[in-house]
Write a protein that holds these residues in place. Structure first.
Motif, PDB file in Angstrom:
ATOM      1  N   ALA A  37      53.905  36.174  34.025  1.00  0.00           N
ATOM      2  CA  ALA A  37      53.056  34.836  33.589  1.00  0.00           C
ATOM      3  C   ALA A  37      51.937  34.679  33.801  1.00  0.00           C
ATOM      4  CB  ALA A  37      54.345  33.798  32.818  1.00  0.00           C
ATOM      5  N   THR A  38      51.495  35.227  34.259  1.00  0.00           N
ATOM      6  CA  THR A  38      49.993  34.237  35.526  1.00  0.00           C
ATOM      7  C   THR A  38      48.612  35.108  34.841  1.00  0.00           C
ATOM      8  OG1 THR A  38      49.575  36.393  36.526  1.00  0.00           O
ATOM      9  CG2 THR A  38      50.781  35.035  37.476  1.00  0.00           C
ATOM     10  N   GLY A  39      48.763  34.442  33.282  1.00  0.00           N
ATOM     11  CA  GLY A  39      47.604  34.447  32.902  1.00  0.00           C
ATOM     12  C   GLY A  39      46.740  35.188  33.138  1.00  0.00           C
ATOM     13  N   PRO A  40      45.167  35.342  33.748  1.00  0.00           N
ATOM     14  CA  PRO A  40      43.954  35.496  34.068  1.00  0.00           C
ATOM     15  C   PRO A  40      44.531  36.667  35.120  1.00  0.00           C
ATOM     16  CG  PRO A  40      43.195  33.447  33.852  1.00  0.00           C
ATOM     17  CD  PRO A  40      45.189  33.048  33.720  1.00  0.00           C
ATOM     18  N   TRP A  41      45.551  36.242  35.772  1.00  0.00           N
ATOM     19  CA  TRP A  41      45.682  36.983  37.201  1.00  0.00           C
ATOM     20  C   TRP A  41      46.842  38.016  36.336  1.00  0.00           C
ATOM     21  CZ3 TRP A  41      44.867  31.802  37.935  1.00  0.00           C
ATOM     22  CH2 TRP A  41      44.264  31.284  38.007  1.00  0.00           C
ATOM     23  N   ALA A  42      47.189  38.718  35.484  1.00  0.00           N
ATOM     24  CA  ALA A  42      48.275  38.820  35.275  1.00  0.00           C
ATOM     25  C   ALA A  42      48.180  40.644  36.178  1.00  0.00           C
ATOM     26  CB  ALA A  42      48.583  39.475  33.678  1.00  0.00           C
ATOM     27  N   ASP A  43      46.723  40.952  35.600  1.00  0.00           N
ATOM     28  CA  ASP A  43      45.992  42.236  35.885  1.00  0.00           C
ATOM     29  C   ASP A  43      46.669  42.766  37.519  1.00  0.00           C
ATOM     30  OD1 ASP A  43      46.560  43.969  34.287  1.00  0.00           O
ATOM     31  OD2 ASP A  43      43.823  43.188  33.821  1.00  0.00           O
ATOM     32  N   HIS A  44      46.432  42.055  38.237  1.00  0.00           N
ATOM     33  CA  HIS A  44      46.302  41.755  39.676  1.00  0.00           C
ATOM     34  C   HIS A  44      47.792  41.550  40.362  1.00  0.00           C
ATOM     35  CE1 HIS A  44      46.143  40.632  44.037  1.00  0.00           C
ATOM     36  NE2 HIS A  44      47.176  39.287  43.810  1.00  0.00           N
TER      37      HIS A  44
ATOM     38  N   PRO B  13      39.120  35.364  39.483  1.00  0.00           N
ATOM     39  CA  PRO B  13      39.628  34.066  38.483  1.00  0.00           C
ATOM     40  C   PRO B  13      40.161  32.588  38.645  1.00  0.00           C
ATOM     41  CG  PRO B  13      41.002  36.104  37.886  1.00  0.00           C
ATOM     42  CD  PRO B  13      40.199  36.478  39.300  1.00  0.00           C
ATOM     43  N   ALA B  14      39.921  32.756  40.169  1.00  0.00           N
ATOM     44  CA  ALA B  14      40.404  31.452  41.122  1.00  0.00           C
ATOM     45  C   ALA B  14      38.586  30.528  40.612  1.00  0.00           C
ATOM     46  CB  ALA B  14      40.973  32.311  42.322  1.00  0.00           C
ATOM     47  N   ARG B  15      37.808  30.730  40.590  1.00  0.00           N
ATOM     48  CA  ARG B  15      36.690  30.131  40.510  1.00  0.00           C
ATOM     49  C   ARG B  15      35.928  29.654  39.539  1.00  0.00           C
ATOM     50  NH1 ARG B  15      38.392  31.976  46.155  1.00  0.00           N
ATOM     51  NH2 ARG B  15      38.165  29.615  47.247  1.00  0.00           N
ATOM     52  N   PRO B  16      36.073  29.630  37.974  1.00  0.00           N
ATOM     53  CA  PRO B  16      35.325  29.336  37.188  1.00  0.00           C
ATOM     54  C   PRO B  16      34.635  27.999  37.203  1.00  0.00           C
ATOM     55  CG  PRO B  16      37.479  29.419  35.940  1.00  0.00           C
ATOM     56  CD  PRO B  16      37.641  29.859  37.539  1.00  0.00           C
ATOM     57  N   GLN B  17      33.068  28.033  37.346  1.00  0.00           N
ATOM     58  CA  GLN B  17      32.404  27.369  36.722  1.00  0.00           C
ATOM     59  C   GLN B  17      31.571  27.344  35.658  1.00  0.00           C
ATOM     60  OE1 GLN B  17      33.088  24.445  38.642  1.00  0.00           O
ATOM     61  NE2 GLN B  17      34.433  25.440  40.595  1.00  0.00           N
TER      62      GLN B  17
ATOM     63  N   TRP C 112      33.711  21.010  33.228  1.00  0.00           N
ATOM     64  CA  TRP C 112      35.043  22.132  33.067  1.00  0.00           C
ATOM     65  C   TRP C 112      35.296  23.478  32.801  1.00  0.00           C
ATOM     66  CZ3 TRP C 112      36.153  17.936  30.293  1.00  0.00           C
ATOM     67  CH2 TRP C 112      36.642  18.103  28.673  1.00  0.00           C
ATOM     68  N   ALA C 113      35.489  23.965  32.937  1.00  0.00           N
ATOM     69  CA  ALA C 113      35.695  25.806  32.638  1.00  0.00           C
ATOM     70  C   ALA C 113      36.520  26.029  33.131  1.00  0.00           C
ATOM     71  CB  ALA C 113      34.233  26.703  33.341  1.00  0.00           C
ATOM     72  N   GLY C 114      37.302  27.197  31.768  1.00  0.00           N
ATOM     73  CA  GLY C 114      38.650  27.540  31.817  1.00  0.00           C
ATOM     74  C   GLY C 114      38.328  29.064  31.624  1.00  0.00           C
ATOM     75  N   LEU C 115      39.411  29.826  32.279  1.00  0.00           N
ATOM     76  CA  LEU C 115      39.396  31.817  31.307  1.00  0.00           C
ATOM     77  C   LEU C 115      40.757  31.446  30.064  1.00  0.00           C
ATOM     78  CD1 LEU C 115      39.010  33.112  35.273  1.00  0.00           C
ATOM     79  CD2 LEU C 115      37.343  32.531  32.566  1.00  0.00           C
ATOM     80  N   ARG C 116      40.695  32.872  28.989  1.00  0.00           N
ATOM     81  CA  ARG C 116      40.941  32.936  27.965  1.00  0.00           C
ATOM     82  C   ARG C 116      42.012  34.585  28.633  1.00  0.00           C
ATOM     83  NH1 ARG C 116      36.512  31.465  26.183  1.00  0.00           N
ATOM     84  NH2 ARG C 116      36.420  29.441  24.719  1.00  0.00           N
ATOM     85  N   PRO C 117      42.711  34.776  28.711  1.00  0.00           N
ATOM     86  CA  PRO C 117      43.524  36.185  28.953  1.00  0.00           C
ATOM     87  C   PRO C 117      43.818  36.818  28.491  1.00  0.00           C
ATOM     88  CG  PRO C 117      44.864  34.331  29.633  1.00  0.00           C
ATOM     89  CD  PRO C 117      44.034  33.832  29.318  1.00  0.00           C
ATOM     90  N   LEU C 118      42.675  36.643  27.448  1.00  0.00           N
ATOM     91  CA  LEU C 118      43.055  37.658  26.204  1.00  0.00           C
ATOM     92  C   LEU C 118      42.998  39.189  26.353  1.00  0.00           C
ATOM     93  CD1 LEU C 118      39.446  36.237  24.212  1.00  0.00           C
ATOM     94  CD2 LEU C 118      41.935  35.370  24.269  1.00  0.00           C
ATOM     95  N   ILE C 119      43.956  39.714  25.103  1.00  0.00           N
ATOM     96  CA  ILE C 119      44.132  41.588  25.488  1.00  0.00           C
ATOM     97  C   ILE C 119      43.348  42.580  25.217  1.00  0.00           C
ATOM     98  CG2 ILE C 119      46.280  42.963  24.456  1.00  0.00           C
ATOM     99  CD1 ILE C 119      47.745  41.029  23.331  1.00  0.00           C
ATOM    100  N   ASP C 120      42.739  42.788  26.237  1.00  0.00           N
ATOM    101  CA  ASP C 120      41.693  44.343  26.065  1.00  0.00           C
ATOM    102  C   ASP C 120      41.671  44.851  24.821  1.00  0.00           C
ATOM    103  OD1 ASP C 120      39.382  45.512  26.102  1.00  0.00           O
ATOM    104  OD2 ASP C 120      39.629  45.588  28.292  1.00  0.00           O
ATOM    105  N   PRO C 121      40.884  44.626  23.784  1.00  0.00           N
ATOM    106  CA  PRO C 121      41.330  45.770  22.266  1.00  0.00           C
ATOM    107  C   PRO C 121      40.711  47.431  23.048  1.00  0.00           C
ATOM    108  CG  PRO C 121      39.305  44.544  22.259  1.00  0.00           C
ATOM    109  CD  PRO C 121      39.793  43.843  23.378  1.00  0.00           C
ATOM    110  N   GLY C 122      39.948  47.389  23.896  1.00  0.00           N
ATOM    111  CA  GLY C 122      39.690  48.360  24.280  1.00  0.00           C
ATOM    112  C   GLY C 122      37.870  49.403  23.171  1.00  0.00           C
TER     113      GLY C 122
END
Length: 548
Positions: A238-245, A311-315, A346-356
């Protein structure tokens, strides 16, 4: 209940868990609370701090997602609206109802009649619990009475409706504490570096490295770089933007699940952007955005751009800030806001499911899915802050179907049982010497746990001034009871001075480090290093200015 990190580290190494969750954001913390509530033995390991990623970098709204009605995602909207009402009840100190004004101008893609239908559905999903907080439609002159700064030219009317605002980082940290109180073992700065598998290739645990061992606040335990094993029947990524890693740690050939998009926000003093209500507005390209009041501040966002970096450093970048400022100028032309008025970003990342496919980021679903790897590793991708409790229920139902039908978790979050009223705050002000406005700040962030925070206030703190006294007490509490391990943990997420003060916490950083050091045993060199690291992060937040 205080969270004891050293004890939790020992428990990780001694027990076999029903469920091990990798990731201490709102999703991981919420699933931990739900699973522990059902009697399962649960552990959570987070590589950095709770909510250090997406869960502290959102638009800070608990909302139904009105725009998803246009996309006919009715199930997602209904779930979010129901969950919004639940959180207003369970966390009244952290989730507050807020009126939103949604102005409509000539040429907008959504006409006023369509907005009226959408708001009717919005209220219908909320049901009777909405009470008197139902939407109403406004004529142009009524809109300008509610929000005088709004652009007048082309205004045809507005809808006024209720959603909610939150402190996303404190909400996440509080849910993690609630999970611990239910019996979950939760640890931050515990990084998963590999998986343990049985002879069939099935995941039966993880290898974890304590990132603070040897030089951090908890002395002893593992030495730096040494990994230990945590065993579990099932493991949830359940790591959000790090899920693929994390999936690639299990299987380097794992296909990509996510498409990351970046959203940024910028904040101002309320004096420079004197909103009376939150405003749902449109960016220069028609994108739905928000301008939101927050005590003596206001903020605006967000962007939605594809992100391919660390993913650790969005700015926030200069073009991002220009875009949000252009939206504010379009909607509030007389405010005259510019880069010099921005106090934080602040900047954040959305871990969206890639629709391909190559669709626009704004058209990608915000829903979530579960994926089972051949090794048995389970990954959750996507999801919304608002619906974290519903997500948690559904995830535990699917991963542990034998627990379905368990009583719903309707326990208020810590601090949410009975937040103190104005008379109680004035009594505490007279008793402690802390001004009532500082006590109001504590009540907004800690609810009915204000007295536990004040238990960390010392008479000599008041000599440093009201703000420093309040910060000293709050960071001691964060270090002693909320597993804050660094100055950044405290001033970005537990006691959020970095975003919500005109000096970004610079003026209280040394005070806060000294107070945390008393709890965590820091020497002078460690205190100086914490302050330097924190100030470096504040400077990085403003790096976009160089390009302007």
């Amino acid at each position: 209940m205080a969270v004891d990190r050293q004890r939790a580290l020992a428990q990780l190494q001694q027990e076999t868990f029903d469920l091990l969750i990798i990731g201490g954001g709102i999703t991981g913390s919420g699933v931990a609370r739900e699973a522990a509530h059902r009697g399962l033995r649960v552990a959570v390991v987070e590589a950095r701090d709770f909510a250090a990623g997406t869960s502290s970098r959102s638009t800070k709204l608990i909302h139904g997602g009105l725009r998803y009605l246009k996309e006919r995602d009715f199930r997602l909207v209904r779930e979010a609206v129901v969950e919004r009402m639940r959180l207003l009840r369970l966390a009244p100190h952290l989730v507050r109802a807020e009126w939103f004004v949604f102005p409509v101008y000539r040429g907008d893609p959504d006409p006023l009649w369509q907005l009226r239908i959408g708001l009717w559905l919005y209220d219908r999903y909320a049901g009777r619990s909405l009470g008197t907080l139902r939407h109403r439609m406004l004529r142009p002159e009524e809109v300008l009475r509610e929000e005088p700064l709004l652009r007048r030219e082309g205004l045809v009317g507005a809808g006024m409706y209720v959603d909610a605002v939150t402190d996303d980082a404190r909400l996440t940290a509080t849910v993690a504490r609630q999970a611990a109180a239910a019996g979950a073992v939760v640890v931050n700065y515990a990084e998963v570096v590999g998986f343990v598998k049985d002879e069939r290739g099935q995941v039966v645990g993880v290898r974890v490295r304590d990132r603070l061992a040897g030089g951090g606040p908890d002395q002893g335990g593992a030495t730096p770089g040494e990994a230990f094993v945590v065993r579990a029947r099932k493991v949830l990524n359940a790591t959000g933007p790090w899920a693929d890693h994390v999936r690639r740690l299990d299987d380097p050939a794992s296909p990509r699940l996510l498409r990351l998009t970046k959203g940024i926000h910028i904040a101002f003093t309320r004096e420079r952007l004197p909103l009376r209500h939150a405003v749902t507005m449109r960016g220069p390209d028609g994108r739905i955005m928000f301008a939101v009041p927050r005590a003596e501040f206001a903020y605006a966002g967000t962007t939605d751009t594809v992100y391919r970096d660390d993913p650790a450093r969005p700015q926030p970048e200069a073009d991002d800030v220009r875009y949000v400022l252009a939206a504010l100028h379009r909607n509030f032309p007389d405010a005259g806001l510019g880069p010099d008025d921005v106090i934080s970003a602040w900047a954040g990342l959305r871990p969206l499911i890639d629709p391909g496919d190559a669709r626009d980021p704004g058209a990608i679903s915000r829903d979530y899915q579960l994926y089972w790897s051949p090794s048995g590793l389970i990954t959750v991708a996507g999801g919304k802050l608002t619906a974290y409790k519903a997500m948690a229920r559904n995830i535990v139902d699917r991963v542990f179907p034998e627990t379905r039908g368990a009583p719903a978790d309707e326990e208020p979050l810590p601090g949410g049982h009975r937040p103190p009223g104005e008379a109680e705050l004035r009594e505490r002000a007279a008793r402690t010497g802390l001004p009532v406005e500082e006590l109001r700040w504590l009540a907004r962030h800690f609810g009915d746990e204000v007295d536990r925070v004040l238990g960390h206030l010392r008479p000599e703190d008041l000599q440093a001034g009201p703000r420093a006294a309040r910060v000293r007490a709050a960071v001691r509490y964060a270090a002693a009871e909320e597993m804050a391990c660094t100055l950044a943990d405290a001033l970005w997420r537990r006691v959020p001075e970095a975003l919500w003060s005109t000096d970004n916490g610079r003026g209280v950083a040394a005070d806060a480090a000294a107070a945390m050091g008393e709890v965590l045993g820091w020497d002078e060199a460690r205190r100086d290093a914490e302050v330097a690291a924190y100030l470096g992060q504040v400077q990085a937040m403003h790096a976009w200015r160089e390009a302007l």
